[in-house]
Design a protein around this motif. Structure first.
Motif, short mmCIF file in Angstrom:
data_model
loop_
_atom_site.label_atom_id
_atom_site.label_comp_id
_atom_site.label_asym_id
_atom_site.label_seq_id
_atom_site.Cartn_x
_atom_site.Cartn_y
_atom_site.Cartn_z
N ASP A 131 -2.58 0.01 -16.56
CA ASP A 131 -2.48 -1.44 -16.37
C ASP A 131 -1.56 -1.77 -15.19
OD1 ASP A 131 -4.08 -2.27 -18.64
OD2 ASP A 131 -2.43 -1.58 -19.90
N VAL A 132 -0.46 -1.04 -15.09
CA VAL A 132 0.55 -1.31 -14.06
C VAL A 132 0.94 0.00 -13.37
CG1 VAL A 132 2.81 -2.31 -13.54
CG2 VAL A 132 1.45 -3.22 -15.46
N VAL A 133 0.88 0.00 -12.05
CA VAL A 133 1.30 1.16 -11.26
C VAL A 133 2.46 0.74 -10.37
CG1 VAL A 133 0.63 2.83 -9.48
CG2 VAL A 133 -1.02 2.16 -11.26
N ILE A 134 3.52 1.54 -10.38
CA ILE A 134 4.74 1.21 -9.62
C ILE A 134 5.12 2.42 -8.77
CG2 ILE A 134 7.14 0.44 -9.74
CD1 ILE A 134 6.51 -0.61 -12.57
N CYS A 135 5.46 2.17 -7.51
CA CYS A 135 5.86 3.23 -6.60
C CYS A 135 7.00 2.71 -5.72
CB CYS A 135 4.67 3.65 -5.74
SG CYS A 135 5.01 5.04 -4.64
N LEU A 136 8.21 3.16 -5.99
CA LEU A 136 9.39 2.64 -5.29
C LEU A 136 9.97 3.66 -4.31
CD1 LEU A 136 11.33 0.83 -8.18
CD2 LEU A 136 9.53 -0.05 -6.69
N ASP A 137 10.16 3.21 -3.09
CA ASP A 137 10.89 3.96 -2.06
C ASP A 137 10.36 5.37 -1.84
OD1 ASP A 137 12.39 1.68 -1.89
OD2 ASP A 137 14.17 2.49 -2.86
N VAL A 138 9.04 5.53 -1.96
CA VAL A 138 8.40 6.83 -1.72
C VAL A 138 7.81 6.89 -0.32
CG1 VAL A 138 6.46 8.32 -2.37
CG2 VAL A 138 7.88 7.27 -4.14
N PHE A 139 7.27 5.78 0.15
CA PHE A 139 6.55 5.78 1.42
C PHE A 139 7.44 6.07 2.62
CE2 PHE A 139 3.69 2.37 -0.68
CZ PHE A 139 3.05 3.34 -1.41
N CYS A 155 -3.97 1.67 -5.76
CA CYS A 155 -4.79 0.55 -6.23
C CYS A 155 -5.93 1.05 -7.12
CB CYS A 155 -5.37 -0.22 -5.04
SG CYS A 155 -4.18 -1.24 -4.14
N ASP A 156 -6.50 2.18 -6.76
CA ASP A 156 -7.59 2.75 -7.56
C ASP A 156 -7.12 3.16 -8.95
OD1 ASP A 156 -9.45 2.43 -5.54
OD2 ASP A 156 -9.21 4.48 -4.77
N LEU A 157 -5.81 3.37 -9.10
CA LEU A 157 -5.26 3.77 -10.40
C LEU A 157 -4.90 2.58 -11.28
CD1 LEU A 157 -2.76 6.59 -9.26
CD2 LEU A 157 -5.15 6.86 -10.00
N SER A 158 -4.90 1.38 -10.70
CA SER A 158 -4.39 0.20 -11.41
C SER A 158 -5.49 -0.75 -11.84
CB SER A 158 -3.39 -0.55 -10.52
OG SER A 158 -2.99 -1.75 -11.14
N LYS A 159 -5.39 -1.21 -13.08
CA LYS A 159 -6.33 -2.20 -13.60
C LYS A 159 -5.84 -3.63 -13.40
CE LYS A 159 -6.38 -0.38 -17.77
NZ LYS A 159 -6.73 -0.18 -19.20
N GLU A 160 -4.52 -3.80 -13.28
CA GLU A 160 -3.98 -5.15 -13.21
C GLU A 160 -2.98 -5.38 -12.09
OE1 GLU A 160 -2.33 -6.33 -16.94
OE2 GLU A 160 -4.10 -5.80 -18.10
N LYS A 161 -1.96 -4.53 -12.02
CA LYS A 161 -0.85 -4.80 -11.11
C LYS A 161 -0.42 -3.55 -10.35
CE LYS A 161 1.20 -8.72 -13.59
NZ LYS A 161 1.23 -9.65 -12.45
N LEU A 162 0.07 -3.78 -9.13
CA LEU A 162 0.67 -2.73 -8.32
C LEU A 162 1.98 -3.27 -7.75
CD1 LEU A 162 0.63 -0.01 -6.76
CD2 LEU A 162 -0.59 -1.22 -4.93
N ILE A 163 3.04 -2.48 -7.89
CA ILE A 163 4.33 -2.85 -7.31
C ILE A 163 4.78 -1.70 -6.42
CG2 ILE A 163 6.73 -3.48 -7.75
CD1 ILE A 163 5.90 -4.43 -10.53
N VAL A 164 5.08 -2.00 -5.16
CA VAL A 164 5.54 -0.96 -4.23
C VAL A 164 6.76 -1.45 -3.47
CG1 VAL A 164 3.20 -0.03 -3.94
CG2 VAL A 164 4.07 -1.74 -2.32
N SER A 165 7.55 -0.50 -2.99
CA SER A 165 8.63 -0.83 -2.06
C SER A 165 8.65 0.20 -0.95
CB SER A 165 9.99 -0.88 -2.78
OG SER A 165 10.40 0.41 -3.17
N PHE A 166 9.11 -0.21 0.22
CA PHE A 166 9.10 0.66 1.39
C PHE A 166 10.13 0.15 2.39
CE2 PHE A 166 6.00 -2.71 1.73
CZ PHE A 166 6.22 -3.25 2.99
N ALA A 167 10.49 1.00 3.33
CA ALA A 167 11.42 0.60 4.39
C ALA A 167 10.64 -0.18 5.43
CB ALA A 167 12.06 1.84 5.02
N PRO A 168 10.93 -1.46 5.61
CA PRO A 168 10.14 -2.29 6.50
C PRO A 168 10.49 -2.09 7.97
CG PRO A 168 11.93 -3.58 5.60
CD PRO A 168 12.02 -2.22 4.95
N TYR A 169 9.49 -2.23 8.81
CA TYR A 169 9.72 -2.17 10.25
C TYR A 169 10.54 -3.39 10.69
CZ TYR A 169 8.90 -2.57 15.25
OH TYR A 169 9.08 -2.70 16.60
#
Length: 233
Positions: A131-139, A155-169
């Motif tokens: 239902d929810v996939v979360i990936c923090l500070d991996v990218f 996204c292919d793993l998630s049915k409802e929500k995706l939360i990600v974090s990354f170091a922005p340019y």
């Protein structure tokens, strides 16, 4: 810079199974055996985790949902998720040492009596549907095209929500070329990359996910853009 994905993954795996494991285990704990830079990284990462928890705790029927914590590290997010009452959680990391530490911390806190799957795996090899996939500070370990590919896979793993974090340019970080150059001496970690937000969002959009909210967290030596996506019904 030429990017060899297999070589880079091997280096990341080796680092987090070796010297990096002990360093980051201390950072993501209450240990005082860290320097000022590492303390600021701890503070910044904790802000990101706290924000994710604030999002998740408002999800309807929270305890019935399935969660995937991709790139769990030492359990900094997995533990508060379990404390929210989540009963079905998969935690994964490229490093077996990180997975073992996560399992140890969860057991020590008495949170192991849930449906928890511990998996040592490359992010791109993850399978399942949650239902929810979360990936923090991996990218941070991957350049733009690879990170966008990873977003599409999550996204292919998630049915409802995706939360990600990354170091922005940002222009400042672009001048420094990569986040790693912000870390002096022994604090320096593996090669690091800043990512353009538009590319991350477009990758999720391609898979039918739209932005719900986003936030920039920063502390000295820590910069992270947090984005929550919803899958369009």
């Amino acid at each position: 810079m030429t990017f060899n994905k297999n070589l880079e993954k091997s280096e990341v795996r080796e680092y987090f199974n070796g010297t990096g494991f002990d360093r980051w285990r201390k950072i993501y704990s209450k240990s005082e055996e860290i320097n000022t830079v590492q303390k600021n990284i701890r503070k910044g990462h904790q802000k990101t985790v706290d924000d994710v928890v604030s999002y998740v705790k408002n999800y309807p029927e929270l305890t019935t949902k399935t969660f995937c914590d991709a790139g769990c590290g030492v359990g900094s997010l997995a533990i508060p998720l379990l404390r929210l009452g989540i009963k079905d959680l998969q935690v994964s990391d490229i490093s077996s040492e990180m997975i073992n530490e996560t399992k140890k911390r969860i057991n020590e806190l008495g949170l192991s009596q849930r449906k928890i799957k511990f998996l040592t795996s490359d992010l791109e090899q993850l399978k399942g549907l949650f239902d929810v996939v979360i990936c923090l500070d991996v990218f941070i370990h991957y350049p733009q095209p690879v990170a966008e590919e990873m977003v599409r896979h999550l996204c292919d793993l998630s049915k409802e929500k995706l939360i990600v974090s990354f170091a922005p340019y940002t222009p400042i970080l672009a001048v420094l070329k990569n986040i790693g150059k912000l870390f002096p001496g022994p604090s320096k970690t593996t090669r690091a990359y800043t990512l353009r937000e538009k590319g991350i969002i477009n990758a999720a959009n391609e898979k039918g996910f739209i932005v719900v909210q986003k936030k920039l967290n920063q502390a000295p030596f820590y910069f992270s853009k947090l984005i929550e996506f919803n899958k369009v019904k």
